[in-house]
Design a protein around this motif. Structure first.
Motif: not given
Ligand SMILES: Cc1cc2nc3c(=O)[nH]c(=O)nc-3n(C[C@H](O)[C@H](O)[C@H](O)COP(=O)(O)OP(=O)(O)OC[C@H]3O[C@@H](n4cnc5c(N)ncnc54)[C@H](O)[C@@H]3O)c2cc1C
Length: 477
Positions: A383-406
């Motif tokens: 969708r980012a390419v379609v709208t010429a907005r294809n810039v950026g990065v998202v980083r998501i962190y989770a607990n390594r033991t239980c996989g809960t999003l942090l």
């Protein structure tokens, strides 16, 4: 002199103060709300709303400039009518302020006071020199004020801040923006896109509030490519004719100078707790002079004094100001029966383009040995390419033991919306697997989020990386 005796006195008629007052009234207590400046709230008058209105105009200008990319010609080219842009901004801004003023009007006249309040005893206030207020408990909701650093002392009378910038009749020909935090980035980019020759000066190497080096790198590259950014610079500033002359050394140590018609100090905001007589309250202050308080109760020590909104410098955004006002109001009314209230997952958004956002735990606050990080680049996202907005990065962190999003830090197209989804997921203690069970429509920016979640799941070894389903029709979805 007038004397007042109330259950609760609330200092500051902004978002936090109004929320506190509502709770006190709801609890059946007597209250007085004291405003030392003008009614209408920082958000509506000189904060969130006028800045977003300016950004909305800048977005339109940017879209027109990008038209060629889509094969669309704009026959007469782009022309920006500065006074018209600012008039529209103020027209809508004034409507928003009007709604606040209407609600203030609903407050009985003897329950609101105009004047600056200061403590003369632990729960006694003087309002200017006309009213003495004795209260059982006090809520300090005095907001924050623009900070003018020493290097701008000589021009402090003419430098623009958020208090004055939105009152200008026309856009300046050029603007030096000092400060690269949220306000500097938002307003600096908007002015640039509205045709103002804009230079952004950052005291450090940071643009915006992020702590994750990968996303910060993306922010530096993206905004550095569009804007005239000078990092690690504190320019010398002096008046020069109608404008300002700035001198600074660039990263190679060479002397540089520039002339700008206007100067915006976006150099941070300071909680409005100076000069309000805190020394008469007995509350403990931290190194910045802010009363120490419990963010779950907003109480300062054991005193019948509560802090709320930007004055607490805890989370200086609107919805938190409102929450803190609510918590402070509930507890001020109930004092000494003070109860802890639940706080929300942190969420902060910079309305730049691309958006920048932080959710939950920041990268810096995490133990790197206890978390996994999932990542997606928007460079090739469908969708980012379609709208010429294809810039950026998202980083998501989770607990390594239980996989809960942090938490997450991100820079990308419309991540304001993804930041909300993630904040809700973090607050719901969702695991990476549970988040991946949620529906993702196609083709949307949120599919990038799913890519980051799949990356995270693979790193957590929770599941084999999913193969794209048949309906997925492009890279990076
Ligand atoms: C340019 C800008 C853009 C922003 N954009 C966003 C955004 O997009 N999203 C977001 O969530 N947040 C944004 N914010 C932050 C948001 O506006 C604030 O977090 C929020 O308005 C704080 O509310 P408050 O009630 O604490 O303070 P305020 O609304 O400032 O209220 C404090 C009041 O206290 C009064 N006061 C101070 N001292 C005294 C005294 N001694 N006696 C009596 N009265 C006193 C002041 O006059 C003021 O009216 C922005 C802020 C700025 C400046």
């Amino acid at each position: 002199m007038k004397q007042l005796r109330v259950d609760v006195a609330v200092i500051g008629g902004g978002t936090a103060g109004l929320a506190a007052r509502r709770e006190v009234v709801g609890a059946g207590n007597s209250v007085v709300l004291i405003e030392g400046g003008v009614w209408g709230t920082t958000c509506a008058r000189v904060g969130c709303m006028p800045s977003k209105l300016l950004i909305a105009a800048a977005d339109v200008a940017h879209t027109v400039r990008q038209a060629g990319e889509f094969g669309i010609r704009v026959p007469d080219g782009l022309s920006i009518d500065g006074p018209a842009v600012l008039q529209r901004m103020r027209r809508h801004r004034d409507r928003f302020v009007g709604f606040v003023l209407d609600s203030v009007e609903q407050i009985p006249a003897d329950e609101r006071l105009l004047g600056r309040a200061r403590f003369v005893a632990p729960t006694t206030l003087m309002v200017d020199d006309h009213t003495r207020v004795e209260a059982r408990a006090v809520v300090i909701a005095t907001g924050s004020q623009p900070h003018i650093p020493p290097e701008l002392a000589a021009v402090r009378d003419s430098v623009l801040t958020n208090e004055t910038a939105f009152e200008q009749v026309d856009l300046p020909g050029s603007m030096a923006v000092l400060g690269s935090g949220v306000i500097g980035l938002e307003v600096g980019q908007a002015l640039h896109r509205l045709g103002v020759r804009t230079a952004l000066f950052a005291r450090g190497d940071m643009l915006g509030p992020l702590t994750d080096p990968v996303v910060r790198g993306c922010v530096a590259e993206t905004f550095g490519a569009e804007l005239d950014v000078h990092c690690n610079v504190v320019p010398q500033v002096q008046r020069d004719g109608d404008g300002y002359r700035l001198r600074w050394r660039d990263s190679a140590g060479a002397e540089q100078e520039g002339h700008f018609a206007a100067l915006l100090a976006a150099t941070g905001r300071r909680p409005g707790v100076e000069g309000i007589g805190l020394e008469h309250t007995g509350v403990a202050l931290d190194a910045r002079g802010i009363p120490t308080f419990d963010p779950r109760t907003m109480q300062c020590g054991d005193a019948p004094i509560f802090l709320a909104g930007d004055a607490s410098a805890y989370r200086s955004v609107l919805h938190e100001a409102s929450d803190e006002g609510r918590i402070a109001g509930i507890n001020a009314a109930a004092f000494p029966d003070v109860r802890a209230q639940k706080r929300r997952t942190p969420l902060m958004i910079v309305f730049s383009d691309p958006n920048v956002a932080m959710v939950g735990r920041s990268f810096r606050s995490l133990d790197p040995t206890a978390v996994e990080v999932g990542c997606v680049s928007y460079a090739d996202q469908g969708r980012a390419v379609v709208t010429a907005r294809n810039v950026g990065v998202v980083r998501i962190y989770a607990n390594r033991t239980c996989g809960t999003l942090l938490g997450a830090e991100m820079c990308g197209p419309r991540v304001e919306h993804m930041a909300h989804l993630l904040a809700w997921a973090v607050q719901s203690h969702l695991s990476v697997e549970a988040a991946l069970e949620m529906p993702f429509y196609h083709p949307v920016f949120e599919e990038g989020l799913r890519t980051a979640l799949r990356d995270l799941a693979a790193r957590l070894k929770l599941q084999r990386p999913e193969r794209p389903a048949d309906l997925e029709c492009g890279p990076g979805t």
